[in-house]
Scaffold this active site. Structure first.
Site: not given
Length: 755
Positions: A722, A647, A483, A256
Site C-alpha cells: 500500500e 524479505l 497475488g 482483491g
C-alpha cells in the site's frame, strides 16, 4: 577445524533465503492453469445461481413474478425476500470482522431498495446458461421513492462518525493555534481537492462454489475472499452452522485490493441455496455486478497551509467530507496523516461523513491514505511554489523526526534517505523550477514529487509445522494470497529458519481447517503470518534439537538451542561448525515418522506502545504533455521505499510496480461516474472504467532504502503493497503543473482539464 562465532545467531539467521530475489513458488501452478479459483471447482451435481439486481435506487419491491420463471424447465428455485427471511439470519445482529459501524446490509431480507443494483433475487437452474436466461426474464415491480446520491448536495449535512470500523482513528484534537498562525504567515495556500468514486476491479470476479457433502449440513465453501476465517465466521453466525459444517477454502485469489475483506453477497446466496436445495451450488458475479458493492468513496477535501519566509510550516488545516451508505458509517483515516507527515506546531484536522443512497464504501488499496495524501501532497507543492522553494527542499525543511499526532518517536524512519536516494536516481537536480520551461521532442516536460506514509501493523496469527522423515517440511496457516507472493515469502521464512532447501518446504494456506490468520489486508500479512511461521519453525527446531541430542554419539549433547544454528540441512554448533547432525537423519534415527508443532505470534504491546510505526516512500515522476492535443504520458517514475526488512526483493518490487501502475490509473483515468438522475454508476464495465494498459506504462524504477527496525515485529518487516501507491497520483499531478502551468485539483487529470 573449529570456528568460534562471537555473536551466535538466532535460528532464523541460518541458510540465507530472506532478502534474496526468489521466483514465486506458486508461479508454475498459475501459468499452467493448475491453480484453482473459486468458480473453477467442478463438484458433482452442481447447480448454478445468477443474481438479479435492482434497476431502481430507492423504494420497495411490490411484486416478483417468480411463477413465470419457475415454469421454465430446468429452473429449480427463485430466492427473494418472499422466501428467504425464514430460512436464514439466525443472528440478525452479526457483523463481519471488518464491518463499519451501523447495521450491515442483509441481502434478500426485505422488500426495501437501498441502493442501485441491489441484489433482489437469485435464480437457480441446472445449467449456467439457463440460470442466466431465467434471470433475464424475471419481472419485478417496484414502488419508486426519491433518492440522493450527490455528495456535492450534502456539503452541509456532514457529521462526525461515532464508532467506526476496526482500525479507524478519529482525528487527533487540534494543537497550537492554527487559525492565528495561518493569518500571520507570509505564504498562504488554500484549495479544495476532489476525487469521485473508484472501484477495485480485480481480475477474478467474485464467486462462491458450495459443495454439498451430504453429511448432515456439511459444506465445503470455495470462496473468492481475502479472509477465509472471516467468511466462515459470517456464514456460521448467519445460518446457525458449526465451524465443522462450514469449511471455507480459498487457495488462490485473483486480486482483491480490499474488495474481498468483507464477505460479499454471492457467498451468502450460494450457501443459502445449497442448504435449502441440499445440493451443490455456484454463484458467480458479472463484471457489471462487481460495481454493485464497495468502492473508494467520493471525497471532498479542503486544505489550508501556511509557511514563513524560511519555508517552515506555520499552520496546517485539513478537512474531508466522504460519502457513506444510509445503513453503515464507513470510515477512513483520511486527514490523520497530515498531522504526522510534516513538522508543524499548529494543526487542525476534521473528518466528516454524509449519507447517500449508495452501497457502503469499502477499503481500497491504501484506504484513506491514498485520498488524504493526494490532497496534502498537491497542497505542499502549491505552497512550495508560493514560497519560492524547491518542492523537495520544502519537504526536507519540514521533516518530522517525531509523530506529533501521538507524541511518540518513530520506531524507525528512513524517509530522508528516500528523498535523497530517489532524487539522485531520478535526476531531480536537473529540474528547472519554472513551469513550462522544460521540453523534449517538442513536448512539454514536467517533474513532480510527493511523499507517502502507511501504518506498519502486526496482527495475531497462528501456524502449524510438520517435518517428516523424508526431510520435507510443511507449514500451514489459514492466511490468503491475493497475488502478493505470500506463498513464496512464507516458504523463504520457513526454509531459512530451519536451514532447509526451498524445494523441501511447502507452505499451505487458504483453508479454515488450518490455524487461524487475519484477513489479508492493511499490508500486515508478512509481519503477522510471517512472524507466526518463524515462531512455529523455531519451536519445531527446538524439538528437533532434543531428538538430535538423543542420537548415538550426538555432537549436540548438552548444547542449548541458542548455541546451534540450522543451516544447509544441518544442525551445527556455533562454537564448532564441524560438529553437526543432518536434519533429515534425526527422525529416522529416533524411529519417528513426523514431528509437528503449532504456535503463533502477536504484537508485543509492551515493546511497541512507546513508538509510532510506519513505512514511508518518496515518489519522483516525469511527464510529457503534447501541448496541442493535451495528452499526458507518465514517462518515468522512481519510487524510493523504506519498509523495514525486505524479505524478497523480486516479489516486493512487483508489489511496488503494481502500486505505481495503480497510481497512474488513479491520477489519469480512474473514476466511476454516477448519473444522479438514476442514482446509478454508468460506466460499470472495463470498456468505460479506464485503467492503465501496457501503452501507458514506461520506465518504472523501485529503490528499496535499507531500514532496520527491531520494534515492529520479530522479522523487522513493514508492509509495501500500500505504501508504494502513496504519492504517485500527487506526484503526477504536480508534474503536470510543472509541465503546463495548469493546476488540476480534481482527479483524474484529464485532457479537458489541462487544455
Amino acid at each position: 577445524m573449529s570456528q568460534t562465532i562471537a555473536n551466535p545467531p538466532v535460528v532464523r539467521l541460518g541458510t540465507d533465503y530472506i532478502g534474496k530475489p526468489t521466483s514465486r513458488v506458486d508461479g508454475t501452478a498459475k501459468v499452467t492453469g493448475a491453480a484453482k479459483y473459486a468458480a473453477e471447482y467442478n463438484v458433482p451435481n452442481l447447480l448454478y445461481g445468477v443474481v438479479v439486481c435492482s434497476h431502481i435506487t430507492k423504494g420497495r419491491i411490490t411484486k416478483i413474478h417468480a411463477a413465470d420463471v419457475l415454469a421454465v424447465p430446468g429452473v429449480v428455485q427463485v430466492f427473494s425476500h418472499e422466501n428467504v427471511p425464514s430460512l436464514a439470519w439466525f443472528d440478525h445482529n452479526y457483523k463481519d470482522d471488518v464491518a463499519p459501524g451501523g447495521s450491515p446490509f442483509r441481502p434478500l431480507h426485505e422488500p426495501e431498495i437501498r441502493f442501485n443494483m441491489q441484489p433482489v433475487a437469485l435464480v437457480v437452474a441446472d445449467t449456467f446458461e439457463l440460470a442466466r436466461y431465467a434471470a433475464s426474464i424475471l419481472e419485478i415491480e417496484y414502488e419508486v421513492e426519491p433518492h440522493e446520491t450527490d455528495l456535492e448536495k450534502k456539503r452541509d449535512d456532514g457529521y462526525e462518525p461515532g464508532r467506526g470500523k476496526s482500525g479507524w482513528m478519529p482525528p487527533p484534537p487540534p494543537r497550537g493555534n492554527p487559525n492565528q498562525a495561518y493569518r500571520k504567515a507570509p505564504h498562504q495556500h488554500e484549495a479544495e481537492y476532489i476525487h469521485l468514486a473508484q472501484h477495485h476491479n480485480p481480475m477474478e470476479m467474485f464467486a462462491t462454489t458450495v459443495e454439498w457433502l451430504g453429511d448432515g449440513q456439511k459444506l465445503n465453501i470455495f470462496d473468492k475472499t481475502q479472509g477465509a476465517y472471516n467468511v466462515q465466521q459470517y456464514i456460521t453466525k448467519i445460518f446457525g452452522l458449526s465451524k465443522e459444517e462450514a469449511r471455507v477454502i480459498t487457495k488462490y485469489t485473483g486480486g482483491g485490493f480490499g474488495s474481498g475483506l468483507r464477505p460479499q453477497y454471492q457467498a451468502f446466496m450460494a450457501v443459502l441455496a445449497a442448504l435449502e436445495l441440499k445440493q451443490s451450488v455456484r454463484v458467480s458475479l458479472t463484471r457489471q455486478q462487481m460495481f454493485s458493492f464497495g468502492h473508494r468513496p467520493h471525497t471532498l477535501q479542503y486544505v489550508k497551509l501556511a509557511a514563513d519566509d524560511n519555508g517552515t510550516l506555520q499552520a496546517l488545516h485539513h478537512s474531508a467530507l466522504a460519502e457513506t451508505s444510509q445503513f453503515e458509517d464507513f470510515t477512513e483515516n483520511v486527514v490523520n496523516w497530515s498531522g504526522m507527515l510534516y513538522q508543524c506546531e499548529n494543526v487542525k484536522l476534521k473528518y466528516q461523513l454524509a449519507k447517500a443512497d449508495v452501497f457502503s464504501p469499502l477499503d481500497m488499496r491504501a484506504p484513506g491514505a491514498a485520498t488524504g495524501s493526494y490532497a496534502l501532497e498537491v497542497a505542499m507543492d502549491e505552497l512550495a511554489y508560493k514560497a519560492g522553494i524547491d518542492p523537495l527542499q520544502f519537504r526536507l525543511l519540514n521533516y518530522a523526526d517525531r509523530d506529533q499526532n501521538a507524541d511518540k518517536p518513530f520506531s524507525s524512519k528512513k524517509l530522508r534517505e528516500c528523498y535523497h536516494q530517489g532524487a539522485a536516481k531520478f535526476g531531480w537536480d536537473k529540474r528547472n523550477p519554472k513551469p513550462r520551461s522544460m521540453r523534449k521532442n517538442g513536448k512539454l516536460v514536467g517533474y513532480g514529487m510527493a511523499t507517502g506514509v502507511w501504518d506498519a501493523t502486526q496482527k495475531k496469527a497462528a501456524a502449524k509445522a510438520c517435518f517428516t522423515a523424508d526431510g520435507r517440511l510443511t507449514v500451514s496457516s489459514a492466511s490468503n494470497d491475493i497475488g502478493t507472493g505470500t506463498y513464496t515469502i512464507m516458504t523463504q521464512i520457513a526454509a531459512q529458519t530451519l536451514g532447509l532447501p526451498l524445494e523441501a518446504v511447502t507452505f499451505v494456506l487458504g483453508d479454515t481447517n488450518l490455524p487461524e490468520a487475519p484477513v489479508q489486508g492493511g499490508s500486515w500479512t508478512a509481519a503477522s503470518v510471517g512472524s507466526a511461521v518463524e515462531a512455529v519453525c523455531q519451536d519445531l527446531g527446538k524439538s528437533l534439537l532434543k531428538l538430535a541430542q538423543k542420537m548415538d554419539d550426538s555432537p549436540l549433547k548438552g548444547v542449548d538451542f541458542e548455541d546451534v544454528q540450522f543451516v544447509n540441512g544441518l544442525i551445527r554448533r556455533n562454537d564448532d561448525i564441524q560438529q553437526s547432525v543432518v536434519i533429515r537423519d534425526v527422525l529416522q534415527a529416533n524411529g519417528e515418522k513426523e514431528l509437528t508443532a503449532e504456535s503463533g505470534a502477536a504484537p508485543d504491546m509492551m515493546k511497541q506502545m512507546g513508538y509510532s510505526m510506519h513505512a514511508h516512500n518518496a515518489v519522483f515522476v516525469e511527464v510529457q504533455v503534447d501541448e496541442e492535443l493535451g495528452t499526458l504520458h507518465v514517462t518515468r517514475v522512481v519510487n524510493a521505499v523504506a519498509a523495514g526488512r525486505i524479505l524478497n526483493p523480486k516479489t516486493a518490487r512487483s508489489q511496488v510496480l503494481g502500486s505505481i501502475v495503480w497510481g497512474i490509473g488513479m491520477a489519469l483515468m480512474e473514476e466511476t461516474i454516477m448519473d444522479h438522475g438514476f442514482g446509478r454508476f454508468m460506466n460499470h464495465n472495463l470498456a468505460e472504467y479506464h485503467i492503465p494498459v501496457m501503452a501507458d506504462i514506461h520506465d518504472l524504477q523501485v529503490v528499496f532504502v535499507e531500514e532496520e527496525d527491531e520494534i515492529v515485529n520479530p522479522l523487522g518487516v513493514k508492509g509495501i503493497g500500500e505504501v508504494g501507491l502513496l504519492g504517485v497520483a500527487a506526484a503526477i499531478s504536480n508534474a503536470a503543473f510543472h509541465a503546463t502551468g495548469k493546476r488540476v485539483r480534481d482527479l483524474p487529470v484529464l485532457i479537458n482539464k489541462l487544455m
